[in-house]
Design an enzyme around this catalytic site. Structure first.
Site, PDB file in Angstrom:
ATOM      1  N   LYS A  87       0.849  -1.198   0.000  1.00 48.16           N
ATOM      2  CA  LYS A  87       0.000   0.000   0.000  1.00 48.16           C
ATOM      3  C   LYS A  87       0.882   1.244   0.000  1.00 48.16           C
ATOM      4  CE  LYS A  87      -3.099   0.017   3.138  1.00 48.16           C
ATOM      5  NZ  LYS A  87      -3.971   0.183   4.317  1.00 48.16           N
ATOM      6  N   LYS A  99       3.215  -2.118  11.329  1.00 52.18           N
ATOM      7  CA  LYS A  99       1.906  -2.093  11.992  1.00 52.18           C
ATOM      8  C   LYS A  99       2.120  -2.402  13.464  1.00 52.18           C
ATOM      9  CE  LYS A  99      -2.455  -1.475  11.067  1.00 52.18           C
ATOM     10  NZ  LYS A  99      -3.052  -0.522  10.122  1.00 52.18           N
ATOM     11  N   GLY A 138      -2.869   6.075  13.547  1.00 56.15           N
ATOM     12  CA  GLY A 138      -4.041   5.430  14.139  1.00 56.15           C
ATOM     13  C   GLY A 138      -4.537   4.249  13.320  1.00 56.15           C
ATOM     14  N   ASP A 139      -5.461   3.525  13.884  1.00 57.96           N
ATOM     15  CA  ASP A 139      -6.181   2.433  13.206  1.00 57.96           C
ATOM     16  C   ASP A 139      -7.396   2.154  14.094  1.00 57.96           C
ATOM     17  OD1 ASP A 139      -5.810   0.312  10.883  1.00 57.96           O
ATOM     18  OD2 ASP A 139      -6.440  -0.856  12.602  1.00 57.96           O
TER      19      ASP A 139
HETATM   20  P1  NDP Z   1     -12.415   2.824  14.051  1.00 54.95           P
HETATM   21  O1  NDP Z   1     -11.984   2.228  15.320  1.00 54.95           O
HETATM   22  O2  NDP Z   1     -12.570   4.285  13.955  1.00 54.95           O
HETATM   23  O3  NDP Z   1     -13.816   2.166  13.593  1.00 54.95           O
HETATM   24  C1  NDP Z   1     -13.923   0.795  13.394  1.00 54.95           C
HETATM   25  C2  NDP Z   1     -15.362   0.480  13.053  1.00 54.95           C
HETATM   26  O4  NDP Z   1     -15.458  -0.889  12.657  1.00 54.95           O
HETATM   27  C3  NDP Z   1     -16.296   0.635  14.242  1.00 54.95           C
HETATM   28  O5  NDP Z   1     -17.561   1.029  13.782  1.00 54.95           O
HETATM   29  C4  NDP Z   1     -16.332  -0.761  14.815  1.00 54.95           C
HETATM   30  O6  NDP Z   1     -17.503  -1.065  15.556  1.00 54.95           O
HETATM   31  C5  NDP Z   1     -16.310  -1.590  13.561  1.00 54.95           C
HETATM   32  N1  NDP Z   1     -15.738  -2.908  13.862  1.00 54.95           N
HETATM   33  C6  NDP Z   1     -14.518  -3.172  14.402  1.00 54.95           C
HETATM   34  N2  NDP Z   1     -14.359  -4.486  14.574  1.00 54.95           N
HETATM   35  C7  NDP Z   1     -15.507  -5.057  14.142  1.00 54.95           C
HETATM   36  C8  NDP Z   1     -15.956  -6.388  14.048  1.00 54.95           C
HETATM   37  N3  NDP Z   1     -15.194  -7.410  14.448  1.00 54.95           N
HETATM   38  N4  NDP Z   1     -17.188  -6.607  13.512  1.00 54.95           N
HETATM   39  C9  NDP Z   1     -17.981  -5.581  13.106  1.00 54.95           C
HETATM   40  N5  NDP Z   1     -17.604  -4.288  13.178  1.00 54.95           N
HETATM   41  C10 NDP Z   1     -16.395  -4.040  13.674  1.00 54.95           C
HETATM   42  O7  NDP Z   1     -11.406   2.282  12.938  1.00 54.95           O
HETATM   43  P2  NDP Z   1     -11.070   2.884  11.504  1.00 54.95           P
HETATM   44  O8  NDP Z   1     -12.300   3.452  10.898  1.00 54.95           O
HETATM   45  O9  NDP Z   1      -9.871   3.722  11.641  1.00 54.95           O
HETATM   46  O10 NDP Z   1     -10.620   1.583  10.707  1.00 54.95           O
HETATM   47  C11 NDP Z   1     -11.563   0.772  10.005  1.00 54.95           C
HETATM   48  C12 NDP Z   1     -10.825  -0.086   9.004  1.00 54.95           C
HETATM   49  O11 NDP Z   1     -10.095   0.747   8.085  1.00 54.95           O
HETATM   50  C13 NDP Z   1      -9.788  -1.043   9.599  1.00 54.95           C
HETATM   51  O12 NDP Z   1      -9.729  -2.209   8.804  1.00 54.95           O
HETATM   52  C14 NDP Z   1      -8.484  -0.264   9.423  1.00 54.95           C
HETATM   53  O13 NDP Z   1      -7.357  -1.113   9.401  1.00 54.95           O
HETATM   54  C15 NDP Z   1      -8.727   0.375   8.065  1.00 54.95           C
HETATM   55  N6  NDP Z   1      -7.920   1.541   7.767  1.00 54.95           N
HETATM   56  C16 NDP Z   1      -7.959   2.653   8.580  1.00 54.95           C
HETATM   57  C17 NDP Z   1      -7.213   3.763   8.253  1.00 54.95           C
HETATM   58  C18 NDP Z   1      -7.307   5.036   9.026  1.00 54.95           C
HETATM   59  O14 NDP Z   1      -6.762   6.048   8.571  1.00 54.95           O
HETATM   60  N7  NDP Z   1      -7.989   5.061  10.173  1.00 54.95           N
HETATM   61  C19 NDP Z   1      -6.292   3.757   7.106  1.00 54.95           C
HETATM   62  C20 NDP Z   1      -6.386   2.579   6.282  1.00 54.95           C
HETATM   63  C21 NDP Z   1      -7.153   1.523   6.631  1.00 54.95           C
HETATM   64  P3  NDP Z   1     -17.412  -1.167  17.158  1.00 54.95           P
HETATM   65  O15 NDP Z   1     -17.362   0.235  17.639  1.00 54.95           O
HETATM   66  O16 NDP Z   1     -18.636  -1.914  17.544  1.00 54.95           O
HETATM   67  O17 NDP Z   1     -16.146  -1.935  17.468  1.00 54.95           O
END
Ligand code: NDP
Length: 420
Positions: A87, A99, A138-139
């Site tokens: 990526k 990571k 973050g993640d």
């Molecule tokens: P957040 O913590 O902000 O949000 C995660 C969301 O996904 C929440 O709504 C959470 O719900 C839900 N979630 C997490 N685990 C599960 C699960 N097992 N089943 C169903 N829902 C789930 O994370 P991000 O938005 O930052 O990240 C989301 C994805 O994007 C990840 O895969 C991350 O690796 C990827 N990503 C993020 C980047 C970033 O800049 N933040 C960059 C590139 C990729 P709940 O609150 O109930 O846990």
């Protein structure tokens, strides 16, 4: 990834080298694991495990997010770190891949507990990171608040105050504008390119299902609404919130208030139709033209992918990392017409803007939001072009992005004299 790369191993000139380079890349350069003791509000001590996987420095310093979630283990962080290498290569910036994170569960924890955990985590992690060594971001479970607490501790420990050692910081102390929006906006910009190029169409008026309701989902939804698409869903790990006629601006404001300010569950919102124990990929009667999985890995299995295909879904754009299982990917591949863009391309805007934050910090300056948006758009256009070129005449966009990312890193390994 391996399926897309395998044909390169038969290349008459470089095949053996590509195979060696791929095997070389499957082993992280370094992996550290540490304990994270912290105290809850009742004075009770807990000990969690923290990790940092420094996967590849071929293109630059290790770069990749930190995840705080009870499911985190070294295996999950290794797959995320591995994907991150390619990526980051696609962004066109000199960034290696890494990571990290912890099995700490931030849900239901007070602000004080989160702060004490973050400070303890950084007390360990600071030994391994640096602006030219390893730059976390973050993640899942790690947003602006957590980055702030970790950066605060880093500054106290090191007496270094202008360092681009963490990205996603507040603009008050070096953070770049538009970083919170970058991953979600970037995924939608990527979808725009693919839909215009391959389908000669636009997102306007289309039914777009978004999963998750965290950082990526929030800003993917925002940009989809801006572009006139109907956002028909968001979700969390307890259920799905459906908007059959599309989320309105007021609905989106409610979502942001619930998730960024009150930190509550989707079930508490008064808008939309809440369906417990479902995700957008399991609701039978929801129209979906395009899917934006933005929650977590393995959320769309073969049943979910088949349901999407039966609804005539024309594109799957991964805001999350590896949200489609291997079996789900097979279903998408069987349907030649669906546009499938893996996370390493679709969500590259997040790390791309983090890379820009490092440049901004090195220059001791601030850039305007509009300037960063132009750079993000250019970057996503560049990723799309590499993906299309990598696909060639017959390949899919999926194969194209995997090959383009891999070839860049493989050639760097050769020129560095690390694989020969
Ligand atoms: P957040 O913590 O902000 O949000 C995660 C969301 O996904 C929440 O709504 C959470 O719900 C839900 N979630 C997490 N685990 C599960 C699960 N097992 N089943 C169903 N829902 C789930 O994370 P991000 O938005 O930052 O990240 C989301 C994805 O994007 C990840 O895969 C991350 O690796 C990827 N990503 C993020 C980047 C970033 O800049 N933040 C960059 C590139 C990729 P709940 O609150 O109930 O846990």
């Amino acid at each position: 990834m391996a399926l897309s790369i395998e044909p390169l191993f038969s290349d008459p000139v470089n095949g053996d080298f590509y195979k060696k380079a791929f095997l070389f890349l499957t082993e992280p350069e370094r992996m550290v694991s540490f304990h994270v003791p912290w105290e809850d509000d009742n004075g009770e001590q807990h000990v969690n495990r923290g990790w940092r996987v420094e996967f590849s420095s071929a293109l630059g310093p290790y770069k990749g997010g930190l995840r705080f979630h009870p499911t985190v283990n070294d295996g999950i962080l290794k797959f995320l770190g591995f994907e991150q290498i390619f990526k980051n290569a696609l962004t066109g910036l000199p960034l290696g891949g890494g990571k990290g994170g912890s099995d700490f569960d931030p849900k239901g924890r007070s602000d004080g507990e989160i702060r004490r955990f973050c400070e303890s985590f950084m007390t360990q992690l600071n030994r391994y990171i640096g602006a030219s060594t390893d730059i976390p971001a973050g993640d899942i479970g790690v947003g602006g608040r957590e980055i702030g607490y970790m950066y605060g501790q880093y500054k106290r420990l090191t007496n270094l105050h202008g360092e681009g050692v963490l990205t996603g910081k507040s603009p008050l102390f070096g953070g770049i504008k538009l970083r919170p929006e970058a991953t979600g906006f970037g995924a939608v910009y990527m979808a725009q390119h693919a839909i215009e190029d391959k389908l000669k169409s636009t997102l306007q008026g289309s039914h777009c299902a978004v999963s998750g309701s965290g950082n990526v989902a929030q800003y993917a939804s925002r940009m989809l609404i801006n572009l006139g698409a109907k956002v028909v869903s968001v979700s969390d790990s307890n259920g799905c919130l459906v908007f059959r006629d599309g989320m309105t601006n007021d609905d989106w404001d409610q979502l942001i208030e619930a998730k960024q300010v009150k930190r509550t569950r989707l079930s508490s919102l008064s808008c939309g139709e809440y369906i417990p124990s479902h995700s957008p990929w399991t609701v039978d009667d929801l129209s979906i033209d395009y899917a934006f999985p933005c929650a977590t890995q393995n959320e769309i299995d073969s049943d979910g992918a088949s349901l999407l295909m039966s609804k005539g879904c024309k594109g799957v754009f991964e805001g999350a990392n590896l949200p489609v299982t291997a079996q789900g990917q097979e279903v998408l591949r069987e349907n030649q017409k669906v546009l499938y863009i893996p996370g390493k391309a679709a969500n590259a805007g997040g790390v791309g803007v983090s890379g820009l934050e490092m440049s901004q910090n090195a220059g001791k300056t601030y850039w305007a939001k509009e300037k960063v948006d132009v750079m993000l758009k250019d970057m996503m256009a560049g990723v799309y072009k590499q993906m299309k070129d990598g696909a060639g005449e017959d390949g899919s966009l999926e194969e194209g992005c995997n090959r383009a990312g891999f070839l860049k890193v493989a050639h760097a390994l050769k020129e560095l004299g690390w694989v020969y």
